[in-house]
Scaffold this motif. Sequence first.
Motif, PDB file in Angstrom:
ATOM      1  N   GLY A   1      -9.179  -8.385   0.223  1.00 34.50           N
ATOM      2  CA  GLY A   1      -8.212  -7.599  -0.533  1.00 34.50           C
ATOM      3  C   GLY A   1      -7.406  -8.462  -1.486  1.00 34.50           C
ATOM      4  N   LYS A   2      -8.040  -9.529  -2.024  1.00 34.17           N
ATOM      5  CA  LYS A   2      -7.374 -10.378  -3.020  1.00 34.17           C
ATOM      6  C   LYS A   2      -8.204 -10.375  -4.300  1.00 34.17           C
TER       7      LYS A   2
ATOM      8  N   PHE B   1       0.872  -1.176   0.000  1.00 35.34           N
ATOM      9  CA  PHE B   1       0.000   0.000   0.000  1.00 35.34           C
ATOM     10  C   PHE B   1       0.904   1.218   0.000  1.00 35.34           C
ATOM     11  N   PRO B   2       0.707   2.120  -0.972  1.00 35.68           N
ATOM     12  CA  PRO B   2       1.666   3.226  -1.134  1.00 35.68           C
ATOM     13  C   PRO B   2       1.607   4.251  -0.004  1.00 35.68           C
ATOM     14  N   LYS B   3       2.746   4.486   0.632  1.00 36.47           N
ATOM     15  CA  LYS B   3       2.906   5.556   1.640  1.00 36.47           C
ATOM     16  C   LYS B   3       4.378   5.934   1.685  1.00 36.47           C
TER      17      LYS B   3
ATOM     18  N   ALA C   1     -13.094 -11.770  -7.789  1.00 36.20           N
ATOM     19  CA  ALA C   1     -13.623 -12.553  -8.916  1.00 36.20           C
ATOM     20  C   ALA C   1     -14.585 -13.627  -8.421  1.00 36.20           C
ATOM     21  N   THR C   2     -14.236 -14.309  -7.326  1.00 36.72           N
ATOM     22  CA  THR C   2     -15.133 -15.328  -6.762  1.00 36.72           C
ATOM     23  C   THR C   2     -16.473 -14.696  -6.387  1.00 36.72           C
TER      24      THR C   2
ATOM     25  N   SER D   1      -3.496  -4.091  -9.289  1.00 36.75           N
ATOM     26  CA  SER D   1      -4.085  -5.422  -9.507  1.00 36.75           C
ATOM     27  C   SER D   1      -5.064  -5.406 -10.668  1.00 36.75           C
ATOM     28  N   PRO D   2      -4.927  -6.362 -11.604  1.00 43.21           N
ATOM     29  CA  PRO D   2      -6.004  -6.533 -12.587  1.00 43.21           C
ATOM     30  C   PRO D   2      -7.116  -7.397 -11.983  1.00 43.21           C
ATOM     31  N   LEU D   3      -8.322  -7.306 -12.551  1.00 44.00           N
ATOM     32  CA  LEU D   3      -9.450  -8.092 -12.048  1.00 44.00           C
ATOM     33  C   LEU D   3      -9.584  -9.363 -12.891  1.00 44.00           C
ATOM     34  N   PRO D   4      -9.324 -10.541 -12.276  1.00 35.69           N
ATOM     35  CA  PRO D   4      -9.319 -11.772 -13.076  1.00 35.69           C
ATOM     36  C   PRO D   4     -10.724 -12.352 -13.286  1.00 35.69           C
TER      37      PRO D   4
END
Length: 335
Positions: free
Chosen positions: A235-236, A48-50, A241-242, A263-266
């Motif tokens: 957060g996966k 997570f960017p910080k 997708a599930t 993250s792309p959405l699979p």
Amino acid sequence: MKAQTWHGGANFTLDEIPKPEPSPGYVLIEIDTTGICGTDVHVTQGLFPKDPPQILGHESSGTIVDVGAGVSEDRIGQRVCINHPNSCYECWSCRNWSICRCENQSGPTNGYFAEFTAVPSRAAVEIPEALDVETAALTEPAACCLSGVEMLDIPYRATGLVIGAGIMGLFTAAFLKSHGVETLVVSEPVPVRREMAKQFGADILHDPNDIPLSDVIAEVTDDGRGFEVTAEAVGKPELVATCINSTKPRGQTLMIGVSPEGSPLPVDLYDMHYREIKLVGAFRQGDVTHRVPDELAKLNLNNVISGRYSLADLPEAITASAEGLGVKFVIKPND
Ligand SMILES: [Zn+2]
Ligand SMILES: [Zn+2]
């Protein structure tokens, strides 16, 4: 005062820094409890960017011990939780979206892995008599879930699914139930978390290591077509997708968990398009914080706090959180 400064990676130093002074319009809070958030864990893992160095910690409660000019001294002694501080309430985002997305954030506020913090008076939200100050530190995660659930349009007698029974999944479950979901399944592999979902209103507990979710969908949902609402609280991307794949045509999927940046959405977008699935993003607490302490007072939150640590033991508390064996670990900066 003492504070834990984060220096990137898993590196912290326990520092002695000046105690903040409440400037005009601010209150000084002696922090009772600060929760370790999944985001804090992700920050230390680079997910997570910080930018270091800074004092982390954003889920906090305490007591007002001093006020700046222009704030009534009647506030001293009030037990409060802390809303998103330093938003201007005037920019486009504050007016039209959420104070958490303020475009002009400013002011001297430290993170809450510290003994004290000074925040604008309006960010210190008084909690009801019925709520203890430690539990009030759960306001921020609960607000994220309430804000997300309120973005859904929940039909009469809806079935629902929550994947993940960490604190976010648990609050999402509680608010889905209080907002009209009739039959709610909570799916979680860790037994202690899964069992706790009952306390938050889950009707059916699912262990993904035991039974395939498709069996539950066949049994619980109308014609086995899927749930009206599903929520991912881990957060996966593969679990988002599930959720999408477990949602019935014209149903809705809520993203409560924070997937890593990039993250792309699979999912098969054609399938999502064909089945007319609505995907709802939800990040941070929206503008609902002031309503949350009363909601918390209505819930059974026994044993939700799995471990309490001193400020000096913050790195251990973050490790315990990352191992995912409890529900919520907290820091007690002044104990
Ligand atoms: Zn948080
Ligand atoms: Zn603003």
